[in-house]
Design an enzyme around this catalytic site. Structure first.
Site, PDB file in Angstrom:
ATOM      1  N   ASP A  65      55.136  19.431  50.255  1.00  0.00           N
ATOM      2  CA  ASP A  65      55.675  20.380  49.276  1.00  0.00           C
ATOM      3  C   ASP A  65      56.184  19.590  48.070  1.00  0.00           C
ATOM      4  O   ASP A  65      55.695  18.498  47.804  1.00  0.00           O
ATOM      5  CB  ASP A  65      56.767  21.252  49.907  1.00  0.00           C
ATOM      6  CG  ASP A  65      56.849  22.633  49.270  1.00  0.00           C
ATOM      7  OD1 ASP A  65      57.089  22.704  48.051  1.00  0.00           O
ATOM      8  OD2 ASP A  65      56.668  23.634  49.972  1.00  0.00           O
ATOM      9  N   HIS A  90      53.613  18.859  45.908  1.00  0.00           N
ATOM     10  CA  HIS A  90      53.511  19.929  44.929  1.00  0.00           C
ATOM     11  C   HIS A  90      54.160  19.569  43.603  1.00  0.00           C
ATOM     12  O   HIS A  90      54.485  20.451  42.811  1.00  0.00           O
ATOM     13  CB  HIS A  90      54.139  21.212  45.487  1.00  0.00           C
ATOM     14  CG  HIS A  90      53.387  21.793  46.642  1.00  0.00           C
ATOM     15  ND1 HIS A  90      53.777  22.954  47.280  1.00  0.00           N
ATOM     16  CD2 HIS A  90      52.273  21.377  47.281  1.00  0.00           C
ATOM     17  CE1 HIS A  90      52.930  23.221  48.268  1.00  0.00           C
ATOM     18  NE2 HIS A  90      52.010  22.272  48.288  1.00  0.00           N
TER      19      HIS A  90
END
Length: 400
Positions: A220, A243
């Site tokens: 993430d 991310h």
């Protein structure tokens, strides 16, 4: 933050970030002396708790809890409470701290957190050791059933975390919450690319936080910035996979957001889903302003520059949510000196709200190309207003 403010913070952190050698003035509290077995199988939680309580109540200079090298310590959820009597207290991790590896073993324990430092001033967490959360057993389950994070600082001040290796958290690896004057440096945080919600560092409701010189590769966000946060500086970070560095998501529950003075510079994104990203929920209120991404390099990043002001709860509707009259106002955002390659056709995507448009966006010295030979990349803007300065490639789509 102006130059005076930055230097003031550097001075403050300098007082707390030095990796101080043990001296006659320091008192050492090894967890082994409090009954830790260090075999990776026996619960050592009571030993850690006892060592902390002894160090926290010590009146000597820089009392230090030590987690010795070449040992594996199994620890269940613990809260290390302050305030402590000394103005500075150290927690030196040289060995490995492991969480219970099976979700079933957590039965009867608080799964919302694992290792928590609460209300401590002058905390110095250092070492070359590892915090291993054994999160893989949780990744196939619903995220709401996961332990939320590996290590958290809550209501802490003038504190430093340096040199620690974090691996495989069930969700976030390191969370800074309700804290001020925090330095995070020389970190190494890893989890598989497909591990859900394993943010590297999450900062929320905190002020004056520096993240520096770290390697983060997770499933993430490498670093995420939450609500009620200001004066955050992130620099010299290698990010990917993951991310990207995200301001947000903000305003999920319709709350009023106050986020400002967020500065990201000299970050290298490699193979990440996003690069420089700001994301807000449609139902949010308030503002996110004075944000900069500068001196950024990109290597095959899917969304190099991305603002999404239309986050919503409709699964699969990202970018296609029905318009609402609410929104977090995003303004005074700078994208400067961003170079490298995109793995997708849309290299710059500014998806702003029809009701609360993005304003004051500045783009300068941007050169993003496709990572595929002979292919082009484009910019895509909706309700995004601002100016361009210098070369912007692909051509900017900002509205004046």
């Amino acid at each position: 933050m102006n130059a005076v403010g930055v230097f003031a913070l550097m001075f403050i952190f300098g007082l707390y970030s030095a990796d101080l050698p043990f001296s006659s003035a320091a008192t050492i509290f090894s967890v082994l002396n409090y009954g830790a077995k260090a075999d990776g199988k026996t619960d050592d939680s009571k030993a850690f708790s006892a060592a902390w309580k002894a160090a926290c109540s010590a009146t000597t200079q820089n009392p230090t809890v030590v987690v010795p090298s070449s040992r594996n310590f199994l620890v269940y959820p613990l809260i290390f409470n302050g305030p402590c009597k000394s103005s500075q207290i150290s927690f030196q991790i040289i060995g490995t701290i492991s969480s219970p590896s099976s979700p079933s073993v957590w039965s009867g324990h608080d799964i919302s957190k694992w290792l928590t430092f609460n209300g401590v001033t002058g905390l110095l967490i250092t070492g070359t050791g590892t915090i291993d959360s054994h999160g893989s057993g949780w990744w196939g389950q619903s995220c709401r059933d996961h332990p939320n994070l590996a290590l958290s600082l809550i209501s802490c001040k003038q504190s430093t975390i340096s040199g620690i290796y974090f691996v495989n958290s069930a969700q976030e690896h390191l969370v800074i919450y309700l804290s001020n004057d925090i330095l995070i440096k020389n970190m190494h945080i890893t989890a598989p690319e497909n591990s859900p919600n394993t943010d590297g560092i999450h900062i929320e409701a905190s002020q004056n936080v520096l993240v520096n010189n770290s390697y983060i590769a997770t499933g993430d966000d490498c670093v995420s910035i939450g609500d009620m946060t200001s004066n955050i500086n992130i620099s010299f970070v290698n990010c990917g996979p993951g991310h990207g560095v995200s301001v947000g998501s903000l305003g999920k529950n319709g709350n009023s957001v106050k986020v400002e003075n967020i500065h990201v510079k000299r970050v290298n994104f490699k193979g990440s889903t996003n690069g420089a990203r700001i994301k807000t929920w449609q139902v949010g209120l308030g503002y996110a302003r004075k944000i900069s991404f500068e001196h950024i390099t990109l290597q095959s990043v899917q969304n190099p520059i991305y603002i999404d002001q239309n986050y919503c709860d409709i699964k699969g509707a990202r970018g296609n949510c029905a318009q609402k009259s609410t929104g977090v106002h995003i303004s005074e955002v700078t994208f400067n000196d961003i170079v490298g390659t995109s793995s997708t056709y849309v290299a710059i995507n500014l998806n702003c709200s029809q009701s609360v448009a993005c304003t004051g966006i500045t783009m300068s010295s941007i050169q993003i190309k496709s990572d595929k030979s002979g292919q082009q990349v484009i910019s895509k803007c909706t309700n995004a207003h601002g100016t361009n300065s210098g070369v912007v490639q692909p051509k900017s789509c900002l509205q004046s």
